[in-house]
Design an enzyme around this catalytic site. Structure first.
Site, PDB file in Angstrom:
ATOM      1  N   ASN A   2       0.856  -1.199   0.000  1.00  0.00           N
ATOM      2  CA  ASN A   2       0.000   0.000   0.000  1.00  0.00           C
ATOM      3  C   ASN A   2       0.885   1.240   0.000  1.00  0.00           C
ATOM      4  OD1 ASN A   2      -1.929   1.951   0.406  1.00  0.00           O
ATOM      5  ND2 ASN A   2      -2.394   1.371   2.531  1.00  0.00           N
ATOM      6  N   LYS A  15      -0.085   4.223  -0.387  1.00  0.00           N
ATOM      7  CA  LYS A  15      -0.830   5.394   0.102  1.00  0.00           C
ATOM      8  C   LYS A  15      -0.647   6.557  -0.899  1.00  0.00           C
ATOM      9  CE  LYS A  15      -0.221   3.519   4.657  1.00  0.00           C
ATOM     10  NZ  LYS A  15      -0.245   3.698   6.099  1.00  0.00           N
ATOM     11  N   HIS A  27      -9.664   1.044   4.976  1.00  0.00           N
ATOM     12  CA  HIS A  27      -8.381   1.278   5.658  1.00  0.00           C
ATOM     13  C   HIS A  27      -8.606   2.256   6.814  1.00  0.00           C
ATOM     14  CE1 HIS A  27      -4.315   2.710   6.402  1.00  0.00           C
ATOM     15  NE2 HIS A  27      -3.909   1.572   5.847  1.00  0.00           N
ATOM     16  N   GLU A  36      -7.083   4.779   7.758  1.00  0.00           N
ATOM     17  CA  GLU A  36      -6.958   6.197   7.384  1.00  0.00           C
ATOM     18  C   GLU A  36      -8.249   6.698   6.733  1.00  0.00           C
ATOM     19  OE1 GLU A  36      -3.276   5.807   5.205  1.00  0.00           O
ATOM     20  OE2 GLU A  36      -2.249   5.372   7.087  1.00  0.00           O
ATOM     21  N   GLU A  56      -5.368  -5.080  10.808  1.00  0.00           N
ATOM     22  CA  GLU A  56      -4.438  -3.957  10.973  1.00  0.00           C
ATOM     23  C   GLU A  56      -4.782  -3.198  12.249  1.00  0.00           C
ATOM     24  OE1 GLU A  56      -2.422  -2.635   7.210  1.00  0.00           O
ATOM     25  OE2 GLU A  56      -4.311  -1.583   7.203  1.00  0.00           O
ATOM     26  N   GLY A  92       1.891   2.642  10.722  1.00  0.00           N
ATOM     27  CA  GLY A  92       2.798   3.780  10.555  1.00  0.00           C
ATOM     28  C   GLY A  92       3.464   4.226  11.840  1.00  0.00           C
ATOM     29  N   SER A 119       3.261  -1.690  10.508  1.00  0.00           N
ATOM     30  CA  SER A 119       4.708  -1.607  10.751  1.00  0.00           C
ATOM     31  C   SER A 119       5.446  -2.906  10.415  1.00  0.00           C
ATOM     32  CB  SER A 119       4.977  -1.167  12.197  1.00  0.00           C
ATOM     33  OG  SER A 119       4.426   0.117  12.424  1.00  0.00           O
TER      34      SER A 119
HETATM   35  P1  PGA Z   1       2.653   0.645   7.700  1.00  0.00           P
HETATM   36  O1  PGA Z   1       1.204   0.805   7.027  1.00  0.00           O
HETATM   37  O2  PGA Z   1       3.237  -0.656   7.184  1.00  0.00           O
HETATM   38  O3  PGA Z   1       3.414   1.839   7.261  1.00  0.00           O
HETATM   39  O4  PGA Z   1       2.434   0.574   9.164  1.00  0.00           O
HETATM   40  C1  PGA Z   1       0.335  -0.286   6.904  1.00  0.00           C
HETATM   41  C2  PGA Z   1      -0.952   0.169   6.283  1.00  0.00           C
HETATM   42  O5  PGA Z   1      -1.338   1.324   6.485  1.00  0.00           O
HETATM   43  O6  PGA Z   1      -1.631  -0.585   5.580  1.00  0.00           O
END
Ligand code: PGA
Length: 265
Positions: A13, A15, A100, A102, A169, A175, A212
Site C-alpha cells: 500500500n 498510500k 483502511h 486512514e 491492521e 505507521g 509496521s
Molecule cells: P505501515 O502501514 O506498514 O506503514 O504501518 C500499513 C498500512 O497502512 O496498511
C-alpha cells in the site's frame, strides 16, 4: 467467485506516495513473479499510476497484480473525485483496499459505507481487501475480540456472495513503528476466522496482517502461524525491503546476493 484460500499475499500500500525511483526501475528490482506462484504480490499505487505499474510489470514478465486503495460505493454519477469499482477493474486493478483505518479516521467512513463498497466490488469484479483492527484504547481495555467481531458483522454483507481478503491492521500499529507481536496476531487471526465463518460463512477467506511490517520483523511476525501474508505500508516503497518481505512470506530465501545483503543495510 475466485478461490483465494490456497494462496499467500503481499499487498504493497503506497498510500499517497511514490517510490523514490521511477516505477519501471522499482518493478525491475522486485522478484519476477511467475503466474503459477502461490504467493501473490499486489501493488496498490495511487490511482493515476495503476496503468504505469501494470505496463512495467508486463514488460518485466512479472505477474504482479494491482489494487486500488479505495473505491466509491456507487457505480457512477455526479460524485466529483470518486472512482467506482468497475472503473478500477477496467483500468486493470483486480483488488481494492476497503475500509483502511486512514479512510475510516480521516474520511469518516463507517462500517455501513464499508459494507456498501464491498458489495460494489462484488458486483463489478475486483476482490475487496477489507481492513479491520482495534484502536489502542480497545487493546488496552481488553475486548479486542468483541471489537473485531462487530466490525466483521457490520461490514461484510451477508446477503451477497463474493471473494474477500481480510487485513488485520491494529490502528495503533499502522505507521507507528510499533508492530503487534506474533502471538497477538495469531490470536486475533483465530478470532477473525471464527467470526468470518460464523457470521458471514466465509471461514476460508485469507487473513493477512498489516502494521509496521518491515524486512527485519517479517519472519518473527509470522512465527506463530495462522496468517496468509501481509499488508505493507511504509516498507513497501523500498524495493529491497519489499523483496525480502515477499520472499519471507513465500517461505523462501533470496539468493546469496539478495536477502543477506538487504538485511545488512
Ligand atoms: P505501515 O502501514 O506498514 O506503514 O504501518 C500499513 C498500512 O497502512 O496498511
Amino acid at each position: 467467485m475466485r478461490n483465494l484460500s490456497t494462496q499467500r499475499y503481499v499487498v504493497a500500500n503506497w498510500k499517497m506516495n511514490l517510490p523514490p525511483l521511477p516505477i519501471v526501475d522499482f518493478i525491475a528490482s522486485l522478484p519476477s513473479v511467475p503466474s503459477s506462484d502461490s504467493t501473490k504480490l499486489i501493488l496498490a499505487p495511487p490511482f493515476p499510476f495503476i496503468n504505469e505499474v501494470i505496463t512495467a510489470a508486463s514488460n518485466a514478465a512479472s505477474s504482479i497484480e494491482v489494487a486500488g486503495q479505495n473505491c466509491s460505493e456507487k457505480e457512477n454519477g455526479p460524485l466529483t473525485g470518486e472512482v467506482s469499482a468497475s472503473m478500477l477493474m477496467r483500468a486493470g486493478a483486480t483488488y481494492v483496499i476497503i475500509g483502511h483505518s486512514e479512510r475510516r479516521a480521516l474520511f469518516r467512513e463507517g462500517d455501513d459505507i464499508v459494507a456498501e463498497k464491498i458489495a460494489a466490488c462484488w458486483r463489478s469484479g475486483p476482490v475487496p481487501i477489507l481492513c479491520i483492527g482495534e484502536p489502542i484504547e480497545v487493546r488496552d481495555e481488553g475486548d479486542v475480540r468483541g471489537y473485531l467481531e462487530k466490525q466483521i458483522q457490520s461490514s461484510v454483507p451477508s446477503s451477497e456472495a463474493g471473494s474477500l481478503l481480510v487485513a488485520y491492521e491494529p490502528v495503533w500499529a499502522i505507521g507507528s513503528g510499533r508492530n503487534a507481536s506474533a502471538s497477538m496476531i495469531a490470536e486475533a487471526v483465530g478470532w477473525i476466522r471464527s467470526s468470518l465463518d460464523k457470521d458471514a460463512g466465509r471461514g476460508r477467506s485469507p487473513v493477512i496482517y498489516g502494521g509496521s511490517v518491515t524486512a527485519e520483523n517479517v519472519d518473527e511476525l509470522q512465527s506463530d502461524g495462522g496468517i496468509d501474508g501481509f499488508l505493507v505500508g511504509g516498507a513497501s516503497l523500498d524495493p529491497k525491503a519489499l523483496s525480502v518481505i515477499y520472499h519471507s512470506t513465500a517461505g523462501r530465501t533470496l539468493p546469496d546476493s539478495g536477502i543477506a545483503r538487504f538485511r545488512q543495510k
